[in-house]
Design a protein around this motif. Structure first.
Motif, PDB file in Angstrom:
ATOM      1  N   MET A 234      -7.661  -0.755   5.062  1.00 42.36           N
ATOM      2  CA  MET A 234      -8.170  -1.557   3.951  1.00 42.36           C
ATOM      3  C   MET A 234      -7.985  -0.852   2.618  1.00 42.36           C
ATOM      4  SD  MET A 234      -9.163  -4.468   4.992  1.00 42.36           S
ATOM      5  CE  MET A 234     -10.070  -4.980   3.540  1.00 42.36           C
ATOM      6  N   ALA A 235      -8.178   0.475   2.635  1.00 37.30           N
ATOM      7  CA  ALA A 235      -8.022   1.234   1.379  1.00 37.30           C
ATOM      8  C   ALA A 235      -6.595   1.139   0.872  1.00 37.30           C
ATOM      9  CB  ALA A 235      -8.423   2.681   1.599  1.00 37.30           C
ATOM     10  N   ILE A 236      -5.626   1.211   1.813  1.00 37.27           N
ATOM     11  CA  ILE A 236      -4.220   1.131   1.426  1.00 37.27           C
ATOM     12  C   ILE A 236      -3.906  -0.257   0.875  1.00 37.27           C
ATOM     13  CG2 ILE A 236      -1.848   1.215   2.275  1.00 37.27           C
ATOM     14  CD1 ILE A 236      -2.773   3.290   4.316  1.00 37.27           C
ATOM     15  N   ILE A 237      -4.436  -1.284   1.526  1.00 36.83           N
ATOM     16  CA  ILE A 237      -4.213  -2.651   1.065  1.00 36.83           C
ATOM     17  C   ILE A 237      -4.789  -2.842  -0.336  1.00 36.83           C
ATOM     18  CG2 ILE A 237      -4.792  -5.076   1.477  1.00 36.83           C
ATOM     19  CD1 ILE A 237      -4.704  -4.452   4.481  1.00 36.83           C
ATOM     20  N   ASN A 238      -5.956  -2.265  -0.555  1.00 37.61           N
ATOM     21  CA  ASN A 238      -6.575  -2.352  -1.884  1.00 37.61           C
ATOM     22  C   ASN A 238      -5.730  -1.650  -2.937  1.00 37.61           C
ATOM     23  OD1 ASN A 238      -8.773  -3.840  -0.970  1.00 37.61           O
ATOM     24  ND2 ASN A 238      -9.976  -2.008  -0.492  1.00 37.61           N
ATOM     25  N   MET A 239      -5.141  -0.497  -2.569  1.00 31.26           N
ATOM     26  CA  MET A 239      -4.278   0.228  -3.495  1.00 31.26           C
ATOM     27  C   MET A 239      -3.085  -0.620  -3.918  1.00 31.26           C
ATOM     28  SD  MET A 239      -3.993   4.059  -1.891  1.00 31.26           S
ATOM     29  CE  MET A 239      -5.439   5.090  -1.603  1.00 31.26           C
ATOM     30  N   LEU A 240      -2.510  -1.344  -2.949  1.00 32.49           N
ATOM     31  CA  LEU A 240      -1.300  -2.114  -3.217  1.00 32.49           C
ATOM     32  C   LEU A 240      -1.537  -3.294  -4.156  1.00 32.49           C
ATOM     33  CD1 LEU A 240       0.330  -2.141   0.335  1.00 32.49           C
ATOM     34  CD2 LEU A 240       1.102  -0.904  -1.688  1.00 32.49           C
ATOM     35  N   GLN A 241      -2.784  -3.587  -4.442  1.00 31.06           N
ATOM     36  CA  GLN A 241      -3.085  -4.671  -5.367  1.00 31.06           C
ATOM     37  C   GLN A 241      -2.874  -4.267  -6.825  1.00 31.06           C
ATOM     38  OE1 GLN A 241      -7.100  -5.874  -4.463  1.00 31.06           O
ATOM     39  NE2 GLN A 241      -6.551  -6.749  -2.468  1.00 31.06           N
ATOM     40  N   PHE A 242      -2.791  -2.956  -7.060  1.00 34.10           N
ATOM     41  CA  PHE A 242      -2.591  -2.471  -8.430  1.00 34.10           C
ATOM     42  C   PHE A 242      -1.102  -2.483  -8.773  1.00 34.10           C
ATOM     43  CE2 PHE A 242      -6.592  -0.464  -7.139  1.00 34.10           C
ATOM     44  CZ  PHE A 242      -7.413  -0.841  -8.191  1.00 34.10           C
ATOM     45  N   PRO A 243      -0.725  -3.050  -9.921  1.00 34.82           N
ATOM     46  CA  PRO A 243       0.700  -3.128 -10.296  1.00 34.82           C
ATOM     47  C   PRO A 243       1.386  -1.771 -10.371  1.00 34.82           C
ATOM     48  CG  PRO A 243      -0.608  -4.589 -11.670  1.00 34.82           C
ATOM     49  CD  PRO A 243      -1.580  -3.771 -10.876  1.00 34.82           C
ATOM     50  N   PHE A 244       0.689  -0.746 -10.882  1.00 35.44           N
ATOM     51  CA  PHE A 244       1.347   0.564 -11.032  1.00 35.44           C
ATOM     52  C   PHE A 244       1.648   1.185  -9.674  1.00 35.44           C
ATOM     53  CE2 PHE A 244      -3.072   1.915 -10.775  1.00 35.44           C
ATOM     54  CZ  PHE A 244      -3.024   3.098 -10.065  1.00 35.44           C
ATOM     55  N   VAL A 245       0.849   0.873  -8.653  1.00 37.17           N
ATOM     56  CA  VAL A 245       1.124   1.365  -7.301  1.00 37.17           C
ATOM     57  C   VAL A 245       2.329   0.637  -6.716  1.00 37.17           C
ATOM     58  CG1 VAL A 245       0.207   1.649  -4.965  1.00 37.17           C
ATOM     59  CG2 VAL A 245      -1.292   1.973  -6.939  1.00 37.17           C
ATOM     60  N   GLN A 246       2.413  -0.659  -6.965  1.00 35.97           N
ATOM     61  CA  GLN A 246       3.560  -1.427  -6.487  1.00 35.97           C
ATOM     62  C   GLN A 246       4.858  -0.919  -7.118  1.00 35.97           C
ATOM     63  OE1 GLN A 246       2.551  -5.466  -7.518  1.00 35.97           O
ATOM     64  NE2 GLN A 246       0.734  -5.504  -6.207  1.00 35.97           N
ATOM     65  N   LEU A 247       4.798  -0.638  -8.422  1.00 39.35           N
ATOM     66  CA  LEU A 247       5.979  -0.101  -9.102  1.00 39.35           C
ATOM     67  C   LEU A 247       6.357   1.262  -8.536  1.00 39.35           C
ATOM     68  CD1 LEU A 247       5.206  -1.006 -12.838  1.00 39.35           C
ATOM     69  CD2 LEU A 247       6.741  -2.181 -11.264  1.00 39.35           C
ATOM     70  N   ALA A 248       5.352   2.105  -8.276  1.00 40.94           N
ATOM     71  CA  ALA A 248       5.606   3.437  -7.721  1.00 40.94           C
ATOM     72  C   ALA A 248       6.242   3.334  -6.340  1.00 40.94           C
ATOM     73  CB  ALA A 248       4.307   4.233  -7.648  1.00 40.94           C
ATOM     74  N   PHE A 249       5.799   2.380  -5.518  1.00 40.18           N
ATOM     75  CA  PHE A 249       6.370   2.187  -4.189  1.00 40.18           C
ATOM     76  C   PHE A 249       7.837   1.758  -4.269  1.00 40.18           C
ATOM     77  CE2 PHE A 249       3.269   1.875  -0.481  1.00 40.18           C
ATOM     78  CZ  PHE A 249       2.411   2.819  -1.016  1.00 40.18           C
ATOM     79  N   VAL A 250       8.118   0.834  -5.190  1.00 39.84           N
ATOM     80  CA  VAL A 250       9.494   0.348  -5.320  1.00 39.84           C
ATOM     81  C   VAL A 250      10.424   1.461  -5.776  1.00 39.84           C
ATOM     82  CG1 VAL A 250      11.008  -1.211  -6.616  1.00 39.84           C
ATOM     83  CG2 VAL A 250       8.822  -2.040  -5.756  1.00 39.84           C
TER      84      VAL A 250
END
Length: 270
Positions: free
Chosen positions: A1-17
């Motif tokens: 759940m913590a990871i899923i919550n992290m992925l909701q933040f745009p800067f985390v999504q950009l960092a993953f990409v």
């Protein structure tokens, strides 16, 4: 759940990409750099990136646009020194690296008030990722990966037997030069997430970890790509979870995977 919550933040999504793109490029290039005994070039070019970042901050320019041409020119200088001065690759890398570090320190002492910016580039920061960085990374990483897909038979031949490759009409020196230029692009892009001090580890770790398990060219290359992506994404999550620099988290995860592979191979060989 913590990871899923992290992925909701745009800067985390950009960092993953961006992290996934950099991971693929580093592992793909790193495989051939390790075979060619140019593994330390990432470290040398990282020092050049540090100098370019310091220069861009002094000038008030965008670091990425300053880094890319300077790092690419430095890679060509390393290649030229290796060919013309009859030095081994590590000696040429050491020369360029030390000069770049001196220039970076001199420029940093001239500038005042950008210590925080310097630190974010030294150790990596997912907060530094912008939408522009994503698009630039997507374009350049796509170029690098396409070039690798086209050149990998020639890179493989040059890495394993240069004389045989020359006998078969492969322009080995040009192939190596292209490899180094692609590496310089990757180092410039990777400084955003991993940091200038740690980007070289992302080039080396996935390959040597994969080679602990398999010796086949194709399988070890594919495994190195997978290890690199897992290491980067896990490192980003770890850095957010325990509040440590992104680059340090990524390297620690990669080091842990290498230790597991090394110990596992030793146990399996008994």
């Amino acid at each position: 759940m913590a990871i899923i919550n992290m992925l909701q933040f745009p800067f985390v999504q950009l960092a993953f990409v961006v992290g996934t793109l950099i991971a693929l490029c580093c592992a793909g290039l790193g495989y051939f750099l390790v075979l060619e005994r140019y593994a330390l070039i990432g470290d040398g070019l990282a020092h050049v990136s540090f100098a370019a970042i310091a220069l861009s901050l002094v000038l008030g320019a965008t670091p990425l646009w300053i880094m890319i041409p300077i790092v690419m020119m430095a890679s060509l200088v390393i290649r030229k020194i290796t060919q013309s001065a009859k030095l081994h690759g590590d000696a040429a890398i050491g020369l360029v690296s030390s000069v770049s570090a001196a220039i970076a320190i001199a420029l940093a002492s001239m500038g005042h008030g950008f210590n925080v910016d310097i630190m974010s580039y030294l150790f990596g920061s997912i907060l530094a990722i912008t939408t522009t960085d994503v698009w630039v990374s997507l374009a350049l990483c796509s170029l690098i990966l396409v070039a690798l897909a086209i050149l990998h038979p020639y890179l493989f031949a040059a890495a394993y037997d240069r004389e045989f490759a020359r006998a078969n009409g492969i322009m080995v020196d040009r192939v190596t030069t292209v490899l180094i230029l692609l590496t310089s692009l990757t180092v410039a892009l990777g400084c955003r997430i991993v940091g200038t001090l740690l980007i070289s580890s992302l080039i080396v770790f996935p390959t040597i970890t994969a080679l602990q398990w398999v010796n086949s060219f194709r399988r070890s290359l594919v495994m190195a790509l997978g290890i690199s992506v897992v290491g980067v994404l896990t490192g980003i999550i770890l850095s957010l979870s325990v509040n440590i620099p992104t680059g340090a988290a990524i390297v620690l995860v990669n080091a842990a995977m290498f230790c597991v592979a090394f110990i596992g191979r030793k146990i399996a060989s008994r």
